[in-house]
Design a protein around this motif. Structure first.
Motif, PDB file in Angstrom:
ATOM      1  N   VAL A 159       0.834  -1.208   0.000  1.00 54.02           N
ATOM      2  CA  VAL A 159       0.000   0.000   0.000  1.00 54.02           C
ATOM      3  C   VAL A 159       0.868   1.257   0.000  1.00 54.02           C
ATOM      4  CG1 VAL A 159      -1.800   1.273   1.200  1.00 54.02           C
ATOM      5  CG2 VAL A 159      -1.873  -1.228   1.141  1.00 54.02           C
ATOM      6  N   ILE A 160       1.956   1.222   0.737  1.00 59.22           N
ATOM      7  CA  ILE A 160       2.873   2.361   0.752  1.00 59.22           C
ATOM      8  C   ILE A 160       3.380   2.662  -0.660  1.00 59.22           C
ATOM      9  CG2 ILE A 160       5.151   3.147   1.559  1.00 59.22           C
ATOM     10  CD1 ILE A 160       3.277   3.200   3.870  1.00 59.22           C
ATOM     11  N   HIS A 161       3.756   1.625  -1.376  1.00 56.72           N
ATOM     12  CA  HIS A 161       4.243   1.819  -2.747  1.00 56.72           C
ATOM     13  C   HIS A 161       3.148   2.346  -3.660  1.00 56.72           C
ATOM     14  CE1 HIS A 161       8.207  -0.062  -2.285  1.00 56.72           C
ATOM     15  NE2 HIS A 161       7.633  -0.884  -1.448  1.00 56.72           N
ATOM     16  N   LEU A 162       1.945   1.829  -3.482  1.00 55.07           N
ATOM     17  CA  LEU A 162       0.838   2.268  -4.330  1.00 55.07           C
ATOM     18  C   LEU A 162       0.467   3.712  -4.050  1.00 55.07           C
ATOM     19  CD1 LEU A 162      -1.330  -0.979  -4.033  1.00 55.07           C
ATOM     20  CD2 LEU A 162      -0.257  -0.135  -6.136  1.00 55.07           C
ATOM     21  N   GLN A 163       0.414   4.071  -2.769  1.00 53.46           N
ATOM     22  CA  GLN A 163       0.033   5.440  -2.404  1.00 53.46           C
ATOM     23  C   GLN A 163       1.053   6.454  -2.896  1.00 53.46           C
ATOM     24  OE1 GLN A 163      -0.546   5.237   1.863  1.00 53.46           O
ATOM     25  NE2 GLN A 163      -2.723   4.779   1.629  1.00 53.46           N
ATOM     26  N   ARG A 164       2.277   5.993  -2.999  1.00 55.53           N
ATOM     27  CA  ARG A 164       3.324   6.869  -3.491  1.00 55.53           C
ATOM     28  C   ARG A 164       3.120   7.207  -4.965  1.00 55.53           C
ATOM     29  NH1 ARG A 164       9.553   5.829  -2.059  1.00 55.53           N
ATOM     30  NH2 ARG A 164      10.372   7.648  -3.133  1.00 55.53           N
ATOM     31  N   MET A 165       2.429   6.334  -5.674  1.00 47.89           N
ATOM     32  CA  MET A 165       2.204   6.575  -7.105  1.00 47.89           C
ATOM     33  C   MET A 165       0.914   7.327  -7.386  1.00 47.89           C
ATOM     34  SD  MET A 165       3.682   3.134  -8.971  1.00 47.89           S
ATOM     35  CE  MET A 165       2.706   1.908  -8.109  1.00 47.89           C
ATOM     36  N   THR A 166      -0.119   7.131  -6.566  1.00 48.71           N
ATOM     37  CA  THR A 166      -1.392   7.787  -6.865  1.00 48.71           C
ATOM     38  C   THR A 166      -1.250   9.309  -6.797  1.00 48.71           C
ATOM     39  OG1 THR A 166      -2.070   7.390  -4.567  1.00 48.71           O
ATOM     40  CG2 THR A 166      -2.940   5.896  -6.240  1.00 48.71           C
ATOM     41  N   VAL A 182      -5.709   9.436  -2.064  1.00 46.85           N
ATOM     42  CA  VAL A 182      -6.276   8.199  -1.538  1.00 46.85           C
ATOM     43  C   VAL A 182      -7.478   8.505  -0.632  1.00 46.85           C
ATOM     44  CG1 VAL A 182      -4.225   6.795  -1.800  1.00 46.85           C
ATOM     45  CG2 VAL A 182      -4.556   8.091   0.314  1.00 46.85           C
ATOM     46  N   ASP A 183      -8.083   9.674  -0.875  1.00 49.24           N
ATOM     47  CA  ASP A 183      -9.370  10.004  -0.258  1.00 49.24           C
ATOM     48  C   ASP A 183     -10.492   9.419  -1.118  1.00 49.24           C
ATOM     49  OD1 ASP A 183      -8.816  11.653  -2.397  1.00 49.24           O
ATOM     50  OD2 ASP A 183      -9.784  13.417  -1.534  1.00 49.24           O
ATOM     51  N   ARG A 184     -10.105   8.532  -2.023  1.00 47.92           N
ATOM     52  CA  ARG A 184     -11.056   7.774  -2.850  1.00 47.92           C
ATOM     53  C   ARG A 184     -10.533   6.345  -2.868  1.00 47.92           C
ATOM     54  NH1 ARG A 184      -8.660  11.731  -7.258  1.00 47.92           N
ATOM     55  NH2 ARG A 184      -8.315  12.744  -5.259  1.00 47.92           N
ATOM     56  N   VAL A 185     -11.168   5.459  -3.647  1.00 48.44           N
ATOM     57  CA  VAL A 185     -10.684   4.074  -3.720  1.00 48.44           C
ATOM     58  C   VAL A 185     -10.245   3.763  -5.149  1.00 48.44           C
ATOM     59  CG1 VAL A 185     -11.279   1.641  -3.438  1.00 48.44           C
ATOM     60  CG2 VAL A 185     -12.166   3.326  -1.827  1.00 48.44           C
ATOM     61  N   TRP A 186      -9.013   3.307  -5.293  1.00 47.95           N
ATOM     62  CA  TRP A 186      -8.472   2.958  -6.606  1.00 47.95           C
ATOM     63  C   TRP A 186      -8.656   1.458  -6.853  1.00 47.95           C
ATOM     64  CZ3 TRP A 186      -6.591   6.752  -9.814  1.00 47.95           C
ATOM     65  CH2 TRP A 186      -6.350   7.993  -9.242  1.00 47.95           C
ATOM     66  N   ASP A 187      -9.245   1.130  -7.980  1.00 45.69           N
ATOM     67  CA  ASP A 187      -9.349  -0.279  -8.358  1.00 45.69           C
ATOM     68  C   ASP A 187      -8.033  -0.749  -8.957  1.00 45.69           C
ATOM     69  OD1 ASP A 187     -11.920  -0.794  -7.538  1.00 45.69           O
ATOM     70  OD2 ASP A 187     -12.838  -0.334  -9.473  1.00 45.69           O
ATOM     71  N   ILE A 188      -7.640  -1.946  -8.589  1.00 42.72           N
ATOM     72  CA  ILE A 188      -6.347  -2.484  -9.020  1.00 42.72           C
ATOM     73  C   ILE A 188      -6.547  -3.771  -9.807  1.00 42.72           C
ATOM     74  CG2 ILE A 188      -4.128  -3.405  -8.230  1.00 42.72           C
ATOM     75  CD1 ILE A 188      -4.513  -1.760  -5.676  1.00 42.72           C
ATOM     76  N   ALA A 189      -5.819  -3.891 -10.909  1.00 45.11           N
ATOM     77  CA  ALA A 189      -5.779  -5.156 -11.648  1.00 45.11           C
ATOM     78  C   ALA A 189      -4.517  -5.910 -11.245  1.00 45.11           C
ATOM     79  CB  ALA A 189      -5.767  -4.889 -13.148  1.00 45.11           C
ATOM     80  N   ALA A 238      -7.813  -2.395   2.860  1.00 42.78           N
ATOM     81  CA  ALA A 238      -9.017  -1.742   3.369  1.00 42.78           C
ATOM     82  C   ALA A 238      -8.703  -0.403   4.022  1.00 42.78           C
ATOM     83  CB  ALA A 238      -9.718  -2.667   4.366  1.00 42.78           C
ATOM     84  N   ASN A 239      -9.506   0.592   3.704  1.00 46.17           N
ATOM     85  CA  ASN A 239      -9.371   1.932   4.293  1.00 46.17           C
ATOM     86  C   ASN A 239      -8.058   2.612   3.962  1.00 46.17           C
ATOM     87  OD1 ASN A 239     -11.851   1.630   5.667  1.00 46.17           O
ATOM     88  ND2 ASN A 239     -10.801   0.385   7.216  1.00 46.17           N
ATOM     89  N   ARG A 240      -7.402   2.131   2.939  1.00 45.34           N
ATOM     90  CA  ARG A 240      -6.153   2.791   2.579  1.00 45.34           C
ATOM     91  C   ARG A 240      -6.177   3.236   1.119  1.00 45.34           C
ATOM     92  NH1 ARG A 240      -1.321  -0.787   4.773  1.00 45.34           N
ATOM     93  NH2 ARG A 240      -0.131   1.152   4.601  1.00 45.34           N
ATOM     94  N   GLY A 241      -7.376   3.259   0.549  1.00 44.32           N
ATOM     95  CA  GLY A 241      -7.535   3.841  -0.781  1.00 44.32           C
ATOM     96  C   GLY A 241      -7.311   2.878  -1.931  1.00 44.32           C
ATOM     97  N   MET A 242      -7.187   1.586  -1.614  1.00 46.71           N
ATOM     98  CA  MET A 242      -6.909   0.598  -2.659  1.00 46.71           C
ATOM     99  C   MET A 242      -7.877  -0.585  -2.547  1.00 46.71           C
ATOM    100  SD  MET A 242      -4.131   1.922  -4.000  1.00 46.71           S
ATOM    101  CE  MET A 242      -3.372   3.455  -3.399  1.00 46.71           C
ATOM    102  N   ARG A 243      -8.176  -1.183  -3.695  1.00 51.53           N
ATOM    103  CA  ARG A 243      -9.043  -2.360  -3.712  1.00 51.53           C
ATOM    104  C   ARG A 243      -8.683  -3.191  -4.942  1.00 51.53           C
ATOM    105  NH1 ARG A 243     -15.062  -0.642  -3.729  1.00 51.53           N
ATOM    106  NH2 ARG A 243     -14.469   0.337  -5.711  1.00 51.53           N
ATOM    107  N   VAL A 244      -8.428  -4.462  -4.722  1.00 55.36           N
ATOM    108  CA  VAL A 244      -8.207  -5.339  -5.872  1.00 55.36           C
ATOM    109  C   VAL A 244      -9.540  -5.522  -6.577  1.00 55.36           C
ATOM    110  CG1 VAL A 244      -7.596  -7.672  -6.615  1.00 55.36           C
ATOM    111  CG2 VAL A 244      -6.209  -6.501  -4.883  1.00 55.36           C
ATOM    112  N   ALA A 245      -9.529  -5.363  -7.911  1.00 50.76           N
ATOM    113  CA  ALA A 245     -10.782  -5.428  -8.671  1.00 50.76           C
ATOM    114  C   ALA A 245     -10.825  -6.639  -9.594  1.00 50.76           C
ATOM    115  CB  ALA A 245     -10.964  -4.163  -9.496  1.00 50.76           C
ATOM    116  N   MET A 246      -9.681  -7.105 -10.047  1.00 51.11           N
ATOM    117  CA  MET A 246      -9.669  -8.243 -10.966  1.00 51.11           C
ATOM    118  C   MET A 246      -8.292  -8.884 -10.968  1.00 51.11           C
ATOM    119  SD  MET A 246     -10.105  -6.004 -14.499  1.00 51.11           S
ATOM    120  CE  MET A 246     -11.663  -5.236 -14.092  1.00 51.11           C
ATOM    121  N   ILE A 247      -8.278 -10.172 -11.340  1.00 58.65           N
ATOM    122  CA  ILE A 247      -7.003 -10.888 -11.391  1.00 58.65           C
ATOM    123  C   ILE A 247      -6.957 -11.732 -12.662  1.00 58.65           C
ATOM    124  CG2 ILE A 247      -7.932 -12.691  -9.839  1.00 58.65           C
ATOM    125  CD1 ILE A 247      -4.967 -13.028  -8.833  1.00 58.65           C
ATOM    126  N   PHE A 248      -5.773 -11.745 -13.284  1.00 65.63           N
ATOM    127  CA  PHE A 248      -5.590 -12.409 -14.579  1.00 65.63           C
ATOM    128  C   PHE A 248      -4.467 -13.436 -14.513  1.00 65.63           C
ATOM    129  CE2 PHE A 248      -7.273  -8.210 -15.377  1.00 65.63           C
ATOM    130  CZ  PHE A 248      -8.262  -8.427 -16.319  1.00 65.63           C
TER     131      PHE A 248
END
Lengths: 205, 205
Positions: A195-202, B80-87, B105-115
């Motif tokens: 999450v730290i790495h991701l937040q650094r990019m957003t 990160v005051d929003r939620v970013w979907d992650i692939a 959770a609560n850190r602005g990130m959410r996994v949305a799909m996996i390939f």
DNA sequence: TAGATTGTTAATCGATTAACAATC
DNA sequence: TAGATTGTTAATCGATTAACAATC
């Protein structure tokens, strides 16, 4: 603790150089230059030469560096010309993934044991390892002379686990738990928190 | 790309500050100071104040910082005051662990799909996700407007996957594969390689 | 008020880059 | 030899720290 006055930031780049050299070797290359290495890594050629010059003279004017020779020198500097046994604490998703990770091979690291406090996990297999009871961590780590550990527990337990590991003789900890550990100054800690790495990019999006 | 002249290294510390603030909040604290924060993180109080001053004035003389207020300000700065979907690409051990990871959770990130590209994995469940065929990655990522991705494939495939993701509109990549990616300058990449972190510590042992 | 802590300036410290003689 | 590239020095650039007036 610093054996000489080598800046941390320089030491931190050596593993990057080594990884690139090993990759070149896998591509059957034998010679490279600071310029080529720099282009691959997005680092200036001057910085690579300066970094390496802190440890010795490894190249030849007009020619560059022998990939095998330079890699071996860096391995010796980093002390990964041997294999370090690692204790993994936490047999959840992350700990299990780490225990099965194939990427340690030939890079000076090997997972040696894995611990958990969950009776449902103790005794189960994770990859080729049997999960051990965390109660035994101190004696097992000490007996094996292990100096390197990875913490992959929930944050709430990470500090207590670190304290146990340190009292068992561990000197280097890679912490996947999302908290800052407090440790004596002769113990080294590195952090991995996606999450730290991701937040650094957003920030830049 | 840099909206103002904020140094990368300062942006890189903001997520650390945010994580510590969230932890304090969980401990039911309401006020903190640059000194306290610095002690927790091993960073000087002056540096924390200097970093924050790049973005505004968030504290009160004599009192310090409201934890809630400062955290919210940093969230806005980092977006990160929003939620970013992650692939997530790669449904092996690492990709699966990431897809199940509770720490987003609560850190602005959410996994949305996996390939994945393995027919044996496509259609299987990983946590609450069904593994999708990598053939569909470009259309699926584009359709969902996803800008953030994690690569957890073997090194050999990572660059090709990155190229696909970028052509689908991804602008930030967290790469678990042990190679340096080459990407356009408007795409941001961060790396996680446990061996790099470990090798950085063995130097001091 | 007295004490505490911010935001900011100037000074210090350290890291990166540019340039080039040495030399393979 | 001519061309290329190192190792190193000096110059530049950037980051950290110390100090303090402002002020809550």
């Amino acid at each position: 603790m610093a054996e000489k006055g080598i800046p941390d930031i320089v030491v931190g780049r050596l593993p990057i150089y080594l990884r690139a050299l090993q990759r070149m070797r896998a591509e059957n290359r034998h010679i490279t230059s600071s310029q080529e290495l720099g282009e691959r890594l997005g680092i200036s050629a001057a910085q690579i030469r300066k970094d390496l010059s802190q440890f010795g003279e490894f190249g030849k004017q007009g020619t560059g560096y022998s990939i095998d020779f330079l890699a071996e020198q860096i391995r010796q500097i980093l002390k990964v010309d041997r294999v370090w046994d690692i204790a993994v604490v936490g047999a959840g998703d992350i700990g299990s993934a780490v225990a099965r990770y194939q990427g340690f091979a030939n890079r000076g690291m090997r997972v040696a044991m894995i611990f958990d406090n969950d009776p449902g996990k103790i005794g189960q297999k994770v990859g080729s390892f049997t999960v051990q009871d965390i109660e035994q961590i101190e004696s097992a780590v000490r007996a094996a002379g292990i100096q390197v550990a990875m913490i992959a527990t929930p944050g709430a337990q990470a500090q207590a686990v670190a304290d146990l590991l340190i009292s068992a003789g561990v000197k280097a900890i890679l912490n996947y738990a999302p908290i800052s550990l407090s440790v004596p100054e002769n113990v080294h800690v590195q952090y991995i928190d996606p999450v730290i790495h991701l937040q650094r990019m957003t920030y830049y999006l």
